[in-house]
Design a protein around this motif. Structure first.
Motif, PDB file in Angstrom:
ATOM      1  N   GLY A  56       0.873  -1.175   0.000  1.00  0.00           N
ATOM      2  CA  GLY A  56       0.000   0.000   0.000  1.00  0.00           C
ATOM      3  C   GLY A  56       0.906   1.219   0.000  1.00  0.00           C
ATOM      4  N   SER A  57       0.721   2.086  -0.993  1.00  0.00           N
ATOM      5  CA  SER A  57       1.688   3.167  -1.192  1.00  0.00           C
ATOM      6  C   SER A  57       1.023   4.470  -1.590  1.00  0.00           C
ATOM      7  CB  SER A  57       2.647   2.811  -2.332  1.00  0.00           C
ATOM      8  OG  SER A  57       3.149   1.514  -2.199  1.00  0.00           O
ATOM      9  N   ILE A  58       1.667   5.566  -1.194  1.00  0.00           N
ATOM     10  CA  ILE A  58       1.279   6.890  -1.680  1.00  0.00           C
ATOM     11  C   ILE A  58       2.523   7.768  -1.653  1.00  0.00           C
ATOM     12  CG2 ILE A  58       0.617   8.026   0.513  1.00  0.00           C
ATOM     13  CD1 ILE A  58      -2.031   8.851  -1.094  1.00  0.00           C
ATOM     14  N   PRO A  93      -9.577   2.013   0.804  1.00  0.00           N
ATOM     15  CA  PRO A  93      -9.892   0.574   0.750  1.00  0.00           C
ATOM     16  C   PRO A  93      -9.012  -0.215  -0.215  1.00  0.00           C
ATOM     17  CG  PRO A  93     -11.822   1.931   0.152  1.00  0.00           C
ATOM     18  CD  PRO A  93     -10.699   2.867   0.392  1.00  0.00           C
ATOM     19  N   LYS A  94      -8.647   0.376  -1.350  1.00  0.00           N
ATOM     20  CA  LYS A  94      -7.824  -0.373  -2.330  1.00  0.00           C
ATOM     21  C   LYS A  94      -6.468  -0.709  -1.710  1.00  0.00           C
ATOM     22  CE  LYS A  94      -4.663  -0.265  -5.943  1.00  0.00           C
ATOM     23  NZ  LYS A  94      -3.272   0.158  -5.905  1.00  0.00           N
ATOM     24  N   ASN A  95      -5.827   0.276  -1.100  1.00  0.00           N
ATOM     25  CA  ASN A  95      -4.516   0.032  -0.494  1.00  0.00           C
ATOM     26  C   ASN A  95      -4.614  -0.846   0.765  1.00  0.00           C
ATOM     27  OD1 ASN A  95      -2.109   1.413  -1.844  1.00  0.00           O
ATOM     28  ND2 ASN A  95      -3.712   2.974  -1.981  1.00  0.00           N
ATOM     29  N   SER A  96      -5.691  -0.674   1.538  1.00  0.00           N
ATOM     30  CA  SER A  96      -5.863  -1.521   2.729  1.00  0.00           C
ATOM     31  C   SER A  96      -6.028  -2.976   2.318  1.00  0.00           C
ATOM     32  CB  SER A  96      -7.087  -1.090   3.534  1.00  0.00           C
ATOM     33  OG  SER A  96      -6.929   0.249   3.920  1.00  0.00           O
ATOM     34  N   GLY A  97      -6.719  -3.188   1.196  1.00  0.00           N
ATOM     35  CA  GLY A  97      -6.895  -4.554   0.672  1.00  0.00           C
ATOM     36  C   GLY A  97      -5.560  -5.154   0.296  1.00  0.00           C
ATOM     37  N   GLU A  98      -4.753  -4.399  -0.473  1.00  0.00           N
ATOM     38  CA  GLU A  98      -3.405  -4.840  -0.866  1.00  0.00           C
ATOM     39  C   GLU A  98      -2.602  -5.232   0.368  1.00  0.00           C
ATOM     40  OE1 GLU A  98      -2.451  -1.290  -3.720  1.00  0.00           O
ATOM     41  OE2 GLU A  98      -0.598  -2.412  -3.452  1.00  0.00           O
ATOM     42  N   HIS A  99      -2.722  -4.415   1.413  1.00  0.00           N
ATOM     43  CA  HIS A  99      -1.952  -4.624   2.638  1.00  0.00           C
ATOM     44  C   HIS A  99      -2.417  -5.866   3.407  1.00  0.00           C
ATOM     45  CE1 HIS A  99       0.681  -3.307   5.883  1.00  0.00           C
ATOM     46  NE2 HIS A  99      -0.278  -3.633   6.715  1.00  0.00           N
ATOM     47  N   GLY A 138       4.123  -3.167  -8.321  1.00  0.00           N
ATOM     48  CA  GLY A 138       3.089  -2.801  -7.363  1.00  0.00           C
ATOM     49  C   GLY A 138       2.033  -3.888  -7.292  1.00  0.00           C
ATOM     50  N   GLY A 139       1.309  -3.880  -6.196  1.00  0.00           N
ATOM     51  CA  GLY A 139       0.271  -4.887  -5.984  1.00  0.00           C
ATOM     52  C   GLY A 139      -0.968  -4.548  -6.798  1.00  0.00           C
ATOM     53  N   ILE A 140      -1.356  -5.473  -7.682  1.00  0.00           N
ATOM     54  CA  ILE A 140      -2.547  -5.256  -8.510  1.00  0.00           C
ATOM     55  C   ILE A 140      -3.719  -6.002  -7.870  1.00  0.00           C
ATOM     56  CG2 ILE A 140      -3.531  -5.460 -10.844  1.00  0.00           C
ATOM     57  CD1 ILE A 140      -0.930  -3.652 -10.461  1.00  0.00           C
ATOM     58  N   ALA A 143      -2.416   4.810 -12.720  1.00  0.00           N
ATOM     59  CA  ALA A 143      -2.036   5.035 -11.312  1.00  0.00           C
ATOM     60  C   ALA A 143      -0.927   4.070 -10.890  1.00  0.00           C
ATOM     61  CB  ALA A 143      -3.256   4.869 -10.412  1.00  0.00           C
ATOM     62  N   GLU A 144      -1.006   2.825 -11.355  1.00  0.00           N
ATOM     63  CA  GLU A 144       0.037   1.846 -11.018  1.00  0.00           C
ATOM     64  C   GLU A 144       1.353   2.221 -11.684  1.00  0.00           C
ATOM     65  OE1 GLU A 144      -0.162  -0.334  -8.721  1.00  0.00           O
ATOM     66  OE2 GLU A 144      -2.324  -0.198  -8.400  1.00  0.00           O
ATOM     67  N   TYR A 145       1.242   2.686 -12.933  1.00  0.00           N
ATOM     68  CA  TYR A 145       2.425   3.146 -13.660  1.00  0.00           C
ATOM     69  C   TYR A 145       3.109   4.270 -12.870  1.00  0.00           C
ATOM     70  CZ  TYR A 145       5.197   5.475 -17.240  1.00  0.00           C
ATOM     71  OH  TYR A 145       6.223   6.058 -17.929  1.00  0.00           O
ATOM     72  N   GLU A 146       2.315   5.218 -12.398  1.00  0.00           N
ATOM     73  CA  GLU A 146       2.886   6.332 -11.636  1.00  0.00           C
ATOM     74  C   GLU A 146       3.494   5.859 -10.309  1.00  0.00           C
ATOM     75  OE1 GLU A 146      -0.101   9.417 -11.719  1.00  0.00           O
ATOM     76  OE2 GLU A 146       0.111   9.454 -13.912  1.00  0.00           O
ATOM     77  N   GLU A 147       2.853   4.849  -9.701  1.00  0.00           N
ATOM     78  CA  GLU A 147       3.426   4.299  -8.462  1.00  0.00           C
ATOM     79  C   GLU A 147       4.819   3.690  -8.741  1.00  0.00           C
ATOM     80  OE1 GLU A 147       0.606   2.243  -5.788  1.00  0.00           O
ATOM     81  OE2 GLU A 147       2.208   0.814  -5.341  1.00  0.00           O
ATOM     82  N   THR A 148       4.986   3.046  -9.882  1.00  0.00           N
ATOM     83  CA  THR A 148       6.325   2.492 -10.190  1.00  0.00           C
ATOM     84  C   THR A 148       7.332   3.624 -10.424  1.00  0.00           C
ATOM     85  OG1 THR A 148       5.845   2.237 -12.558  1.00  0.00           O
ATOM     86  CG2 THR A 148       5.495   0.300 -11.170  1.00  0.00           C
ATOM     87  N   VAL A 206       7.482   6.434  -8.885  1.00  0.00           N
ATOM     88  CA  VAL A 206       7.928   6.874  -7.552  1.00  0.00           C
ATOM     89  C   VAL A 206       8.908   5.854  -6.974  1.00  0.00           C
ATOM     90  CG1 VAL A 206       7.171   7.464  -5.217  1.00  0.00           C
ATOM     91  CG2 VAL A 206       5.762   8.123  -7.162  1.00  0.00           C
ATOM     92  N   LYS A 207       8.628   4.567  -7.200  1.00  0.00           N
ATOM     93  CA  LYS A 207       9.495   3.523  -6.647  1.00  0.00           C
ATOM     94  C   LYS A 207      10.842   3.417  -7.377  1.00  0.00           C
ATOM     95  CE  LYS A 207       5.715   0.695  -4.837  1.00  0.00           C
ATOM     96  NZ  LYS A 207       4.688  -0.282  -5.245  1.00  0.00           N
ATOM     97  N   PHE A 208      10.909   3.905  -8.608  1.00  0.00           N
ATOM     98  CA  PHE A 208      12.192   3.937  -9.319  1.00  0.00           C
ATOM     99  C   PHE A 208      13.114   5.024  -8.765  1.00  0.00           C
ATOM    100  CE2 PHE A 208      10.133   2.111 -13.354  1.00  0.00           C
ATOM    101  CZ  PHE A 208      10.828   0.915 -13.258  1.00  0.00           C
TER     102      PHE A 208
HETATM  103 MG    MG Z   1       0.506  -0.510  -4.458  1.00  0.00          MG
END
Ligand code: MG
Ligand code: ISJ
Length: 461
Positions: free
Chosen positions: A281-283, A303-309, A429-431, A439-444, A446-448
């Protein structure tokens, strides 16, 4: 040179039917920079070095040269094989003070069934080394050990050569300590699988909506070309300065350096107590304290990130239940804030059962749903199908263990493989059912950032 003798031991080892002598000698050294010691091995030990620092910065480890390696390409037995060989090698070692212990450092690749060719082609599925020269810094004290495995039962001459080499390395490190490194010059930057990655997120969410899996972690890579060869100390020095809140690691195998700055603990064992961390779960971080707080709160309530977590918590807690007693797990995740990103974080700990070991726990935990998915088998099948790359050690366990069963493995995310004048960075990222490709693309992206910054690049900062 100020140094204090600590211990000198010789034990008998029976390895593959061969009778070997295992010599260990440790001295305490007054002052030593771990990176300078690493860099002192540039000429003689390139391809046979490692670097490790835990998140709390209470333990730093450097290895130069291979006294012995434990490696294999087994699919299912790789954890057990490493464990058996290490136990055999160290069964006669004296127990006691942790800084005098021989340490085995290395990693297990993410998926031994992945045969995609590329930067990882040559890399063993399990790759561990006992260093010839081992530096351990604990509580501001530095210890340098020599390890020698030989058939020779009168190894005094060999040991004398190693002692001279050790003194030379320590001296070089003490003289070189002030060296500063520049960042590499990037000449080309590309995202090899951007379109397939975006398409795969739709394919994986469709799979999840059809109830064929609950969560799948999909990753991608970023490739960099540099103007000239980049050295291992050069990039390690950047992450040491830029990522103080993370595990820092570097592991060389021939021409490849795998390195990174990960916030995520897979497992730590200290005197029979086991620790893990659920991180998913990331922001992004906010530009101001208020914005950062707002992002953090929205992550906690999303809820989406809590689910991933939650998938990660359920699986790690379940694994700990099978291996531990006296567990503690908080009810709700808290925030883990690192330089570029904030995550949902739940620490888990427990008292290890008698027969449970750090490598058995590593075997059971890897890959957690933070890097694989749920159910594990279906998630791995989806990763094999939709990720066109080989993760190698990305998202895999990397770390150390000693002869007494203590040790620690991080999950090797926020990482990259460096090969001379090229680097490959990895992020995923967790799908889950309601993931969106952009949004997932943008999360990657940030992680790069941590590895990209260390390698001289910038991304939308
Ligand atoms: Mg994620
Ligand atoms: C897969 C990565 O990170 C994992 C995935 C996360 C997520 O999707 O929110 C968060 C932390 C990690 O467990 C990565 O950094 O490459």
């Amino acid at each position: 040179m100020q140094q204090k003798w600590y211990q000198s031991t010789e034990v008998e080892v029976d390895s593959l039917g061969q009778s070997l002598h295992f010599y260990m000698e440790t001295i305490e050294v007054s002052r030593l920079s771990a990176l300078a010691f690493y860099a002192a091995g540039e000429e003689c030990y390139k391809g046979e070095r490692f670097y490790w620092q835990n998140r709390e910065k209470t333990m730093t480890l450097v290895g130069l040269g291979h006294a012995h390696t434990i490696q294999n390409n087994a699919q299912h037995e790789r954890f057990d094989a490493v464990e058996a060989e290490w136990k055999n090698l160290t069964k006669n070692c004296p127990k006691g003070q942790s800084e005098l212990q021989p340490i085995l450092f290395g990693g297990f690749t993410f998926d031994p069934q992945n045969n995609v060719d590329g930067e990882w082609t040559d890399f063993p599925e399990a790759y561990f080394a006992l260093a010839t020269f081992q530096l351990v810094i604990r509580d501001d004290k530095a210890y340098v050990s020599i390890h020698l495995l030989t058939q020779n039962h009168q190894a005094e001459d060999q040991l004398e050569v190693l002692r001279k080499e050790r003194d030379h390395l320590i001296h070089a490190a003490q003289v070189k300590e002030v060296k500063t490194y520049t960042k590499p010059d990037i000449t080309n930057y590309f995202e090899p699988y951007k379109e397939p990655y975006l398409a795969s997120i739709d394919q994986v969410t469709a799979l999840i909506k059809q109830k064929k899996a609950d969560k799948v972690v999909i990753a991608r890579s970023l490739a960099l070309q540099f103007k000239e060869d980049v050295s291992a100390p050069q990039v390690l020095s950047q992450i040491i300065h830029e990522q103080p809140e993370s595990y820092l690691f570097g592991l060389e195998h021939k021409d490849l350096l795998f390195f990174g700055a990960s916030p995520e603990r897979l497992v730590k064992v200290e005197e029979g107590r086991a620790f893990s961390s659920c991180i998913a779960g990331s922001i992004k971080r906010g530009k101001t304290a208020e914005e950062d707080e707002t992002y953090g709160q929205s992550l906690l309530n999303d809820p989406k990130n809590s689910g991933e977590h939650q998938y990660v918590v359920d699986m790690i807690v379940d694994t700990f239940r099978k291996n531990c007693v006296d567990m503690t797990v908080p009810d709700r995740p808290r925030l883990l804030k690192i330089r570029d990103i904030q995550h949902l974080y739940t620490p888990v700990e427990g008292q290890l059962n008698q027969n449970a070991t750090i490598l058995q726990l590593t075997k059971s935990l890897h890959p957690t749903p933070a890097l694989g998915g749920v159910p594990r088998k279906e998630a791995l099948a989806a990763i094999r199908k939709y990720e066109p790359m080989n993760r190698g050690l990305y998202a895999a366990p990397i770390g150390w263990l000693d002869a007494e069963g203590n040790g620690e493995f991080a999950v090797a995310i926020r990482s990259a493989a460096l090969l001379s004048d090229k680097a490959y960075l990895y992020a995923g990222g967790g799908i889950v059912a309601d993931s969106e490709p952009q949004a997932e693309y943008e999360e990657t992206l940030v992680k790069f950032r941590p590895m990209l910054r260390a390698l001289g690049g910038r991304l939308h900062e």
